[in-house]
Each structure stands twice: as C-alpha cells, then as structure tokens.
Design a protein around this motif. Structure first.
Motif, PDB file in Angstrom:
ATOM      1  N   THR A 248       0.779  -1.151   0.020  1.00 12.20           N
ATOM      2  CA  THR A 248      -0.097   0.061  -0.173  1.00 12.20           C
ATOM      3  C   THR A 248       1.067   1.214  -0.004  1.00 12.20           C
ATOM      4  O   THR A 248       0.380   2.386   0.230  1.00 12.20           O
ATOM      5  N   LYS A 249       2.042   0.994  -0.377  1.00 13.62           N
ATOM      6  CA  LYS A 249       2.944   2.156  -0.353  1.00 13.62           C
ATOM      7  C   LYS A 249       3.260   2.833  -1.592  1.00 13.62           C
ATOM      8  O   LYS A 249       3.487   2.124  -2.549  1.00 13.62           O
ATOM      9  N   PRO A 250       3.162   4.115  -1.828  1.00 15.26           N
ATOM     10  CA  PRO A 250       3.303   4.725  -3.234  1.00 15.26           C
ATOM     11  C   PRO A 250       4.600   4.077  -4.031  1.00 15.26           C
ATOM     12  O   PRO A 250       4.564   4.137  -5.250  1.00 15.26           O
ATOM     13  N   ASP A 251       5.704   3.876  -3.363  1.00 12.02           N
ATOM     14  CA  ASP A 251       6.983   3.488  -4.004  1.00 12.02           C
ATOM     15  C   ASP A 251       6.917   2.431  -4.722  1.00 12.02           C
ATOM     16  O   ASP A 251       7.758   1.772  -5.371  1.00 12.02           O
ATOM     17  N   GLN A 252       5.926   1.483  -4.158  1.00  9.43           N
ATOM     18  CA  GLN A 252       5.649   0.315  -4.689  1.00  9.43           C
ATOM     19  C   GLN A 252       4.418   0.062  -5.631  1.00  9.43           C
ATOM     20  O   GLN A 252       4.174  -1.073  -6.277  1.00  9.43           O
ATOM     21  N   ALA A 253       3.742   1.174  -5.802  1.00  8.27           N
ATOM     22  CA  ALA A 253       2.855   1.215  -7.043  1.00  8.27           C
ATOM     23  C   ALA A 253       3.260   0.850  -8.358  1.00  8.27           C
ATOM     24  O   ALA A 253       4.164   1.194  -8.617  1.00  8.27           O
ATOM     25  N   LEU A 254       2.216   0.118  -9.035  1.00 10.31           N
ATOM     26  CA  LEU A 254       2.450  -0.121 -10.373  1.00 10.31           C
ATOM     27  C   LEU A 254       2.645   0.850 -11.371  1.00 10.31           C
ATOM     28  O   LEU A 254       3.308   0.967 -12.223  1.00 10.31           O
ATOM     29  N   LEU A 255       1.937   2.071 -11.040  1.00  7.13           N
ATOM     30  CA  LEU A 255       2.281   3.541 -11.541  1.00  7.13           C
ATOM     31  C   LEU A 255       3.619   3.867 -11.603  1.00  7.13           C
ATOM     32  O   LEU A 255       4.266   4.269 -12.542  1.00  7.13           O
ATOM     33  N   VAL A 256       4.159   3.546 -10.242  1.00  5.97           N
ATOM     34  CA  VAL A 256       5.819   3.926 -10.257  1.00  5.97           C
ATOM     35  C   VAL A 256       6.554   3.152 -11.170  1.00  5.97           C
ATOM     36  O   VAL A 256       7.691   3.319 -11.697  1.00  5.97           O
ATOM     37  N   THR A 257       6.329   1.578 -11.162  1.00  4.21           N
ATOM     38  CA  THR A 257       7.111   0.787 -11.765  1.00  4.21           C
ATOM     39  C   THR A 257       6.602   0.580 -13.545  1.00  4.21           C
ATOM     40  O   THR A 257       7.376  -0.267 -14.138  1.00  4.21           O
ATOM     41  N   LYS A 258       5.739   1.470 -13.729  1.00  6.68           N
ATOM     42  CA  LYS A 258       5.373   1.727 -15.302  1.00  6.68           C
ATOM     43  C   LYS A 258       4.650   0.493 -15.709  1.00  6.68           C
ATOM     44  O   LYS A 258       4.653   0.261 -16.628  1.00  6.68           O
ATOM     45  N   GLU A 259       4.085  -0.163 -14.771  1.00  7.31           N
ATOM     46  CA  GLU A 259       3.205  -1.407 -15.191  1.00  7.31           C
ATOM     47  C   GLU A 259       1.767  -1.250 -15.081  1.00  7.31           C
ATOM     48  O   GLU A 259       1.048  -2.085 -15.276  1.00  7.31           O
ATOM     49  N   SER A 260       1.330  -0.073 -15.009  1.00  9.89           N
ATOM     50  CA  SER A 260       0.046   0.489 -14.972  1.00  9.89           C
ATOM     51  C   SER A 260      -0.201   1.750 -15.524  1.00  9.89           C
ATOM     52  O   SER A 260       0.744   2.729 -15.191  1.00  9.89           O
ATOM     53  N   ALA A 261      -1.482   2.061 -16.316  1.00 12.17           N
ATOM     54  CA  ALA A 261      -1.582   3.338 -16.597  1.00 12.17           C
ATOM     55  C   ALA A 261      -2.691   4.136 -15.709  1.00 12.17           C
ATOM     56  O   ALA A 261      -2.500   5.368 -15.825  1.00 12.17           O
ATOM     57  N   PHE A 262      -3.491   3.425 -14.774  1.00 13.57           N
ATOM     58  CA  PHE A 262      -4.453   4.156 -13.872  1.00 13.57           C
ATOM     59  C   PHE A 262      -4.138   3.436 -12.539  1.00 13.57           C
ATOM     60  O   PHE A 262      -3.729   2.371 -12.332  1.00 13.57           O
ATOM     61  N   GLY A 263      -4.582   4.312 -11.383  1.00 18.72           N
ATOM     62  CA  GLY A 263      -4.356   3.880 -10.063  1.00 18.72           C
ATOM     63  C   GLY A 263      -4.856   4.908  -9.334  1.00 18.72           C
ATOM     64  O   GLY A 263      -4.851   6.024  -9.449  1.00 18.72           O
ATOM     65  N   SER A 264      -5.497   4.432  -8.031  1.00 15.82           N
ATOM     66  CA  SER A 264      -6.083   5.481  -7.130  1.00 15.82           C
ATOM     67  C   SER A 264      -5.126   5.697  -5.929  1.00 15.82           C
ATOM     68  O   SER A 264      -4.855   4.738  -5.221  1.00 15.82           O
ATOM     69  N   TRP A 265      -4.857   6.797  -5.483  1.00 14.47           N
ATOM     70  CA  TRP A 265      -3.899   7.205  -4.610  1.00 14.47           C
ATOM     71  C   TRP A 265      -4.363   8.471  -3.914  1.00 14.47           C
ATOM     72  O   TRP A 265      -5.222   9.129  -4.524  1.00 14.47           O
ATOM     73  N   TRP A 266      -3.837   8.773  -2.629  1.00 14.66           N
ATOM     74  CA  TRP A 266      -4.430  10.264  -2.104  1.00 14.66           C
ATOM     75  C   TRP A 266      -3.662  11.121  -2.841  1.00 14.66           C
ATOM     76  O   TRP A 266      -2.481  11.142  -3.572  1.00 14.66           O
ATOM     77  N   SER A 267      -4.248  12.239  -3.092  1.00  8.43           N
ATOM     78  CA  SER A 267      -3.837  13.302  -3.785  1.00  8.43           C
ATOM     79  C   SER A 267      -2.488  13.818  -3.467  1.00  8.43           C
ATOM     80  O   SER A 267      -1.634  14.317  -4.154  1.00  8.43           O
ATOM     81  N   ASN A 268      -2.210  13.906  -2.134  1.00 11.84           N
ATOM     82  CA  ASN A 268      -0.754  14.454  -1.590  1.00 11.84           C
ATOM     83  C   ASN A 268       0.512  13.309  -2.148  1.00 11.84           C
ATOM     84  O   ASN A 268       1.406  13.870  -1.895  1.00 11.84           O
ATOM     85  N   GLN A 269      -0.053  12.115  -2.492  1.00 17.86           N
ATOM     86  CA  GLN A 269       0.973  11.198  -2.961  1.00 17.86           C
ATOM     87  C   GLN A 269       1.363  11.248  -4.708  1.00 17.86           C
ATOM     88  O   GLN A 269       2.423  10.762  -4.835  1.00 17.86           O
ATOM     89  N   LEU A 270       0.790  12.398  -5.139  1.00 13.26           N
ATOM     90  CA  LEU A 270       1.131  12.392  -6.673  1.00 13.26           C
ATOM     91  C   LEU A 270       2.627  12.927  -6.780  1.00 13.26           C
ATOM     92  O   LEU A 270       3.155  12.357  -7.686  1.00 13.26           O
ATOM     93  N   ASP A 271       3.069  13.789  -5.957  1.00 12.09           N
ATOM     94  CA  ASP A 271       4.406  14.017  -6.140  1.00 12.09           C
ATOM     95  C   ASP A 271       5.345  13.037  -6.116  1.00 12.09           C
ATOM     96  O   ASP A 271       6.538  12.742  -6.966  1.00 12.09           O
ATOM     97  N   ALA A 272       5.248  12.053  -5.145  1.00  9.42           N
ATOM     98  CA  ALA A 272       5.854  11.130  -4.904  1.00  9.42           C
ATOM     99  C   ALA A 272       5.744   9.944  -6.017  1.00  9.42           C
ATOM    100  O   ALA A 272       6.798   9.214  -6.344  1.00  9.42           O
TER     101      ALA A 272
END
Length: 420
Positions: A248-272
């Motif tokens: 559940t941590k942003p640094d493990q998000a599939l958006l971060v690893t470029k394995e996903s086009a969409f994902g739901s996260w808190w808005s203050n996590q966009l920068d990370a």
C-alpha cells in the motif's frame, strides 16, 4: 492499521496514569523543550527537521525534539509513551484516531489556543469532536484516480472525460490498454483502501458511517467487490496475488514501476508517484455509477496536529502548532507533504515553490471543491477499519469466502470495533 487494539488498550491505562504527563519535555528537564511525534518517510523526516530548525531560529527560547517513527510502529510507540505518563507535547494523529484520542482525555481542546482565522473553516471542523477543537488539520487530501496519459495514448486510447465516465467505461478502457500491451502494462491497479469504498458508497447515497455504526449496506459492499473482481476477471488489472505483492506504499505502486496506466492514491502522494515513476501523471475524478448524482469524493485532512492534555509546556506547544499551520516559512519548507495547506495566505505565499505535480493537485482540488462531500470524523474504533475491510476483501478476491458471507463478516466486525 496494525496493532491498534493493543495501542488503544494502552491508552486506556494512560487515562489513569500519573498526572505528570510530559511535563519534563521528554525527560530533559529543559524549561522550554517540547517533543513533537510524527510518522512518515525519510523525506518527511528531513522536511520536518528543517521546519523545526526554522521554528527554533524564530523562537530561540524554545527547543523542539522530533520523535519520528515509521507508520507501522507509530501508534504502538505513542500509546506506550502515553501509558507511561510521558506523552509527546505535540502529537500527529490521523482522522480515524481522533474520536478515540479525544474521548480518552489524551489530547487537549485547542479552541482559542491556536490562531485559526485564516484556515479553511470547513476543514477546521474536521478537527472537532462534540464541539471541541481537539485537532488542527495539517492540510487536505482527496482520493482521485491517477493517470499516466502517455501510457493511455501509447495503447491507442484517449484519456476519458472524467466528468462523465462510469465504472464500466473505466474497466473497458483499462482492459483495452492491457490487451494492447500484451499484459506487460496493466490498464489499472486497484486499491482496497476504505476511501475507495467510501466513494463508491457515496455515489449510492450511503455514508460510510452513520449513528456510530457502518452506514454502508451489505449489498453495496458486495457491489464494490464485484467491481474489483471484474477488474481482475477482464484483465483490466492484475490478480489479487499480484496486488498483494505491491503493498500500500506509493513507492511500490504499479504506476511507479510503469506497469499500470491508472491507479487510485491520495492526492498528496502525486508528487512521490511522479518522482518515483519519472513520468508525468495527472489527476482525474473517480468514475461514477450510472445515475449517480453525487461524486462520492470527499475532503480529508492528511493528518492532524494535537497537543497533549497533560503537557506542562502548553504555551510552547501552542506556539509550535501555530507556526506549522500559519507561518509561510513553515509552509515553504513542508509544502504539500502533509496535504495542501488549508491556510489561504500560506498557499498564496508558497504557490511558486510547489512542484509541478503539487501545482496540479492545487488546481485539481480547486476544480472539484464544489463536488466534494464534507469531512466526517469517524467514530471511535475506526482505526481498525482498514484492516477489517482488507481481510474481508481478500477473503472474497482469493476465493476463501462468498461475497454474502464476507459482507456479513465485515459489517459485524466493523460494528463490533466501533462499539468498543
């Protein structure tokens, strides 16, 4: 949130503990030394230490000791200190803990003690319980859909109109993206955060909490699970096992690893998420259920600043909290790390210092403010909600329980937690 039950039990002991509280400022004996407890990442720790240094520069008679923890151990550590009569003078808590901490006499009523004139008054109410201002919001968040537009367009698709798209539109688009990329990039990742269910339920006119109990119906919980299961079955997103791996941590998000086009996260996590992926990411409104008249989206304080009810350093603690929420110098250091500031003057002062991602968050929050539900402080026991919902959701997605049985278990366990 883990180990909250043990932490709550310790808090119960704390109420009858010695009344000396944190009067010695953490055992230092310094007349004007206060302890500030908070959780977060290494980057948050660096920003906070910089803010503390600026406060001490402006208030040389006060010393602030930062008491930092990671989130998993934070509440257990805080409860232990509180039970020992050594609560930090200033404490960070989140919205799910507010009713609990205020009802136990752990935190002080700050009404008239911290300047709140320039804070967003609707958000400020989110720090109130029974009419008393126990907490000052650090900043605000929403829970939007995050999109990598380049990944969508690379799959030959168009980014949707987020004012009109439905859950079926979202799944269909994500399915096409997955298919185009041969499964190398998923259309979407998904999130079991209660915020997702709260938005989904809100579109059906159901509040997450009502009269001290869960306000979401069994049918709506099952409909939400059907949505998640459809994402998996259509290969719009990965399996439950794959999502479990990402955590559940942003640094493990599939958006971060470029394995996903969409994902739901808190808005203050966009920068990370943006920095982690090296991609340009954008925010969209969450899709809607057909016929929904409400977006279901809501404002929520990223966290709160509170002051120990037992501190003997009240004046210094109040001055520090006042600095954190009202001083542009603090805002220029912390920026959006604890959510976008609710002080309009601070936002104006720091706007030029915000990262491009945070600028997007600021513009997005402004564009949807008329569509957001007001903040609701959850009842006591809400600290366990994320774990309870995750257990029930995983039992369905991994085929260990039927939706009917799991929905009944979720409602029962949730209401039992709220009644304690």
């Amino acid at each position: 949130m883990k180990r909250i039950l043990a932490a709550t039990a310790a808090m119960l002991v704390a109420v009858s503990a010695t009344a000396c509280g944190s009067g010695d400022g953490g055992g230092s004996g310094d007349k004007n030394k206060i302890v500030f407890s908070y959780w977060g990442s290494d980057s948050r720790q660096k920003l906070t230490e910089a803010a503390i240094a600026k406060f001490e520069e402006k208030n040389p008679s006060i010393k602030v000791e930062g008491d930092f923890s990671d989130f998993d151990s934070y509440y257990e550590k805080l409860a232990t200190k509180t039970a020992a009569g050594d609560a930090p003078d200033v404490m960070s808590i989140e919205i799910r803990a507010l009713a609990e901490y205020s009802s136990r006499g752990t935190i002080a009523d700050l009404n008239g003690k911290v300047t709140t004139t320039d804070l967003d008054q609707s958000v400020l109410k989110a720090g109130q319980v029974d009419g008393k201002q126990y907490a000052i919001p650090t900043g605000v968040n929403a829970f939007p859909m995050i999109v990598n537009k380049k990944a969508v367009e690379k799959a030959g698709q168009k980014v949707p109109d987020d004012k009109t798209w439905t859950w079926d539109d979202y799944i269909s688009l994500a399915q096409k993206i997955t298919a185009k990329n041969g499964g190398k990039t998923w259309g979407t990742e998904y999130n079991e955060n209660p915020a997702f269910l709260q938005i989904f339920a809100g579109q059906k006119g159901e509040p997450f909490y009502k009269d001290g109990k869960v306000g979401v119906s069994e049918q709506t919980v099952k409909d939400w699970w059907t949505l998640l299961q459809k994402i998996i079955d259509t290969k719009a997103g990965p399996s439950a096992a794959k999502m479990l791996e990402t955590g559940t941590k942003p640094d493990q998000a599939l958006l971060v690893t470029k394995e996903s086009a969409f994902g739901s996260w808190w808005s203050n996590q966009l920068d990370a998420l943006t920095k982690g992926s090296g991609e340009e990411l954008d925010l969209l409104r969450m899709p809607k259920s057909p016929g929904a008249t409400a977006s279901g989206m809501f404002l929520q304080p990223a966290m709160y600043y509170t002051i120990s009810a037992r501190t003997e350093k009240t004046a210094a603690a109040q001055k520090f909290v006042d600095f954190l929420v009202n001083d542009p110098d603090a805002g220029a250091i912390l920026l959006s790390d604890r959510g976008l500031p609710t002080n309009a003057k601070v936002v104006t002062a720091i706007k030029g210092k915000l990262s491009p991602a945070d600028q997007k968050v600021l513009a997005f929050m402004d564009s949807i403010k008329g569509e957001l539900s007001p903040v609701v402080v959850p009842p006591k026991g809400a600290t366990e909600m994320e774990d309870i919902l995750k257990r029930a959701t995983d039992s369905v997605l991994f085929g260990k329980a039927t939706p009917d049985a799991a929905a009944k278990t979720f409602i029962t366990e949730a209401n039992n937690s709220l009644s304690q």
